[in-house]
Structure formats: C-alpha cells, structure tokens
Design an enzyme around this catalytic site. Structure first.
Site, PDB file in Angstrom:
ATOM      1  N   HIS A  88      31.713  43.961  43.704  1.00  0.00           N
ATOM      2  CA  HIS A  88      32.166  42.643  43.260  1.00  0.00           C
ATOM      3  C   HIS A  88      31.167  41.645  43.821  1.00  0.00           C
ATOM      4  O   HIS A  88      30.690  41.806  44.940  1.00  0.00           O
ATOM      5  CB  HIS A  88      33.557  42.326  43.818  1.00  0.00           C
ATOM      6  CG  HIS A  88      33.857  40.856  43.765  1.00  0.00           C
ATOM      7  ND1 HIS A  88      34.326  40.240  42.633  1.00  0.00           N
ATOM      8  CD2 HIS A  88      33.693  39.873  44.701  1.00  0.00           C
ATOM      9  CE1 HIS A  88      34.464  38.938  42.880  1.00  0.00           C
ATOM     10  NE2 HIS A  88      34.085  38.696  44.124  1.00  0.00           N
ATOM     11  N   LYS A 101      32.697  48.267  46.557  1.00  0.00           N
ATOM     12  CA  LYS A 101      34.000  48.761  46.127  1.00  0.00           C
ATOM     13  C   LYS A 101      34.242  50.228  46.533  1.00  0.00           C
ATOM     14  O   LYS A 101      33.317  50.933  46.938  1.00  0.00           O
ATOM     15  CB  LYS A 101      34.122  48.608  44.614  1.00  0.00           C
ATOM     16  CG  LYS A 101      34.248  47.171  44.148  1.00  0.00           C
ATOM     17  CD  LYS A 101      34.419  47.155  42.639  1.00  0.00           C
ATOM     18  CE  LYS A 101      34.798  45.788  42.113  1.00  0.00           C
ATOM     19  NZ  LYS A 101      35.076  45.863  40.651  1.00  0.00           N
ATOM     20  N   GLU A 159      35.817  32.655  48.416  1.00  0.00           N
ATOM     21  CA  GLU A 159      35.882  34.075  48.752  1.00  0.00           C
ATOM     22  C   GLU A 159      35.384  34.338  50.172  1.00  0.00           C
ATOM     23  O   GLU A 159      35.960  35.157  50.886  1.00  0.00           O
ATOM     24  CB  GLU A 159      35.085  34.894  47.725  1.00  0.00           C
ATOM     25  CG  GLU A 159      35.764  34.908  46.373  1.00  0.00           C
ATOM     26  CD  GLU A 159      35.009  35.670  45.302  1.00  0.00           C
ATOM     27  OE1 GLU A 159      35.617  35.931  44.248  1.00  0.00           O
ATOM     28  OE2 GLU A 159      33.821  36.015  45.498  1.00  0.00           O
TER      29      GLU A 159
END
Length: 138
Positions: free
Chosen positions: A115, A9, A126
C-alpha cells in the site's frame, strides 16, 4: 522533502519479498525515516479503510490485511509520493506493467505487495495513524 506511508502487505511478507521491495525503494533514492513491524487489528484497519469499511468486500480486505504482521514504512524524498506510486504500478497487479513492483511480483487488486499513500493529505493522515512523532526520524 516529501514523506509517504508504505505498508508491505501480508503477501509481501509471506513470500519473503520485503528485501526486494526495500531494495527497489533504495535504488530510486528513497530514505526510510520510520519503520516498524506490526499486526494490523480491526480498529486500525477500519480507520485505514474507512472509505470502504461499509462495503460487502471489506471483511475480505480485513481478513487478508490481518493475516500476518506487516512492515510499515515512512519514506522520504523529492516527489516521493508520485515516485513510489510509479514504481509500484497500478493497484491491480494484473494491469501493472513489467518493471513495476506490482507488475513483477503482485497477484491481483488486493494481493498487490504494498500500500502507498496517494497524495500529501493522505500521507500525512496515514503517517499519523501508524506512527507516533518520536518514531519518525527525519
């Protein structure tokens, strides 16, 4: 062999902690089979966070996640989903124990370094969202 998606992130990138995080994944035997740096725009963030995109706090998530480029990884290994999530610790860094990535270097519920997919179906969706088939090497 199982695969999972991990996003380093904006806080991880800003603090220069990507080497530390990648090293921890390597030390537990995770293999990188996909890796790229990208800027996450509104479209992909709305898709990725569809479960909360209609919530009043979503603009804060979107602002944070689009604040700087991130590194998106596919990790592969035996039990990779559970092992990566255990290494990360609970989503809320304030509740994560020492020795976990979030416990050692995370800040809070959103500013929590990484994440990671939470299950096989999520991981598959994803990975498909962030990577083309030819970008996956294993």
């Amino acid at each position: 062999m199982e695969k999972t998606l991990v996003i380093l992130k904006p806080d991880c990138m800003e603090k220069g902690l990507y080497g530390e995080v990648l090293g921890r994944f390597a030390r537990i035997g995770m293999e990188i089979v996909g890796c790229k740096m990208m800027h996450l725009g509104s479209e992909i963030l709305r898709e990725h966070y569809a479960h909360v995109a209609d919530k009043p706090f979503f603009p804060e998530i979107e602002g944070f996640m689009s604040s700087r480029p991130v590194i998106v990884l596919i990790l592969k290994g035996d039990g990779v989903i559970d092992r990566v999530r255990a290494l990360l610790g609970p989503t809320n860094s304030k509740e994560a124990p020492a020795g976990t990535i979030r416990g050692d270097i995370g800040t809070n519920m959103m500013i929590n370094i990484c994440h990671a997919s939470d299950g096989p179906d999520t991981a598959a969706a994803e990975i498909e969202r962030f990577f083309k088939a030819e970008e996956v090497f294993g």
